[in-house]
Write an enzyme that holds these catalytic residues in place. Structure first.
Site, PDB file in Angstrom:
ATOM      1  N   GLU A   1      12.467  -5.791  -8.332  1.00 47.05           N
ATOM      2  CA  GLU A   1      11.652  -4.655  -8.762  1.00 47.05           C
ATOM      3  C   GLU A   1      12.554  -3.602  -9.405  1.00 47.05           C
ATOM      4  O   GLU A   1      13.155  -2.779  -8.690  1.00 47.05           O
ATOM      5  CB  GLU A   1      10.949  -4.016  -7.559  1.00 47.05           C
TER       6      GLU A   1
ATOM      7  N   HIS B   1      13.155  -2.077   0.127  1.00 47.63           N
ATOM      8  CA  HIS B   1      12.379  -1.504  -0.989  1.00 47.63           C
ATOM      9  C   HIS B   1      13.122  -0.277  -1.540  1.00 47.63           C
ATOM     10  O   HIS B   1      13.673   0.518  -0.781  1.00 47.63           O
ATOM     11  CB  HIS B   1      10.971  -1.122  -0.525  1.00 47.63           C
TER      12      HIS B   1
ATOM     13  N   SER C   1       4.943  -2.057 -11.782  1.00 50.42           N
ATOM     14  CA  SER C   1       3.851  -1.891 -12.756  1.00 50.42           C
ATOM     15  C   SER C   1       3.134  -3.196 -13.102  1.00 50.42           C
ATOM     16  O   SER C   1       2.720  -3.384 -14.251  1.00 50.42           O
ATOM     17  CB  SER C   1       4.356  -1.182 -14.012  1.00 50.42           C
TER      18      SER C   1
ATOM     19  N   PHE D   1       0.825  -1.222   0.000  1.00 52.28           N
ATOM     20  CA  PHE D   1       0.000   0.000   0.000  1.00 52.28           C
ATOM     21  C   PHE D   1       0.857   1.271   0.000  1.00 52.28           C
ATOM     22  O   PHE D   1       0.353   2.345  -0.265  1.00 52.28           O
ATOM     23  CB  PHE D   1      -0.910   0.039   1.238  1.00 52.28           C
TER      24      PHE D   1
HETATM   25  P1  PGA Z   1       3.910  -0.450  -8.525  1.00 55.10           P
HETATM   26  O1  PGA Z   1       4.852  -0.593  -7.243  1.00 55.10           O
HETATM   27  O2  PGA Z   1       3.152  -1.737  -8.669  1.00 55.10           O
HETATM   28  O3  PGA Z   1       3.035   0.718  -8.247  1.00 55.10           O
HETATM   29  O4  PGA Z   1       4.808  -0.224  -9.720  1.00 55.10           O
HETATM   30  C1  PGA Z   1       5.446  -1.818  -6.918  1.00 55.10           C
HETATM   31  C2  PGA Z   1       6.292  -1.687  -5.667  1.00 55.10           C
HETATM   32  O5  PGA Z   1       6.948  -0.666  -5.484  1.00 55.10           O
HETATM   33  O6  PGA Z   1       6.302  -2.606  -4.829  1.00 55.10           O
END
Ligand code: PGA
Length: 232
Positions: free
Chosen positions: A157, A88, A193, A7
């Site tokens: 990511e 992250h 995304s 979130f």
């Molecule tokens: P997003 O973010 O799906 O909005 O690209 C993914 C994340 O940062 O975990």
């Protein structure tokens, strides 16, 4: 499979309660073998009952103490939270968390037996240098991390794919996930995304063990579709 919602700093306590209610209604009607994780802001921590697992997006690596503005182990324990995101890119980049700090967090929460979703990902400039450059960048994000820790999942990511609507090609995702999975022997998730629309093909990639989803997970219907797509 692991289907995880992040979130970030979105959703209020009330909205989170409604979200879990809807999600749990969905999960009762559509049982899944996938692990469903929801990382909410700390202000939304609560007891939501059976179903999805509540996780922390971040926490300070102490039980409690004089750390203004932070959330620590005692506050997670109050809600039996045993799952945490560490590393992250938004924390590394915006909050300037160093690899050393990330590793300290990892170490602390590993000692507590937490399930750790450990995030790695390269910026665009590195991506433009090709796959070898990406892999060696990712390698550095494991410095100080006990990669032998059993209760961890790795989330790849790419920073340039987060919140942009851009994603690597499926082939590129598979190449990176396969390499990381082979090297570290953990489940690997893709994030950046992911949406209801592209989740099926990403989840179908041979090395993909799940997805970590930000903005598209804020709508519980879309997140539920992704859970359904993980069932095949
Ligand atoms: P997003 O973010 O799906 O909005 O690209 C993914 C994340 O940062 O975990």
């Amino acid at each position: 499979m692991t289907i995880a919602a992040n979130f970030k700093a979105c959703m209020t306590r009330g909205e989170t309660r409604s979200y879990f209610d809807a999600l749990h209604t969905f999960l009762r009607a559509n049982p899944t073998k996938s692990d469903v994780l929801v990382f909410t802001p700390a202000s939304c921590f609560d007891r939501f009952g059976e179903g999805a697992t509540l996780g922390a997006q971040n926490a300070f690596p102490v039980s409690n103490g004089a750390y203004t503005g932070e959330t620590a182990l005692d506050q997670l324990n109050e809600f039996s939270i045993q799952t945490i995101l560490i590393g992250h890119s938004e924390r590394r980049q915006i909050l300037h968390e160093s690899q050393e700090q990330v590793a300290t967090k990892f170490d602390f929460f590993a000692k507590q037996g937490f399930k750790i979703v450990y995030c790695i990902g390269e910026p665009l400039a590195v991506k433009q240098q090709g796959v070898d450059a990406v892999l060696s960048y990712l390698e550095k994000e494991f410095v100080g991390i006990d990669t032998g820790y059993e209760n961890m999942v790795i989330a790849y990511e790419p920073i340039w794919a987060i919140g942009t609507g851009l994603t690597p090609s499926n082939e590129e995702i598979e190449t990176i996930l396969a390499t990381i999975k082979q090297k570290y022997g953990h489940d690997v998730l893709y994030g950046g995304s992911v949406k209801a629309g592209n989740s099926k093909e990403i989840l179908a990639l041979e090395s993909c063990d799940g997805v970590l989803v930000g903005s598209a997970a804020l709508e519980v219907e879309d997140f539920s579709t992704m859970i359904l797509n993980s069932n095949n």
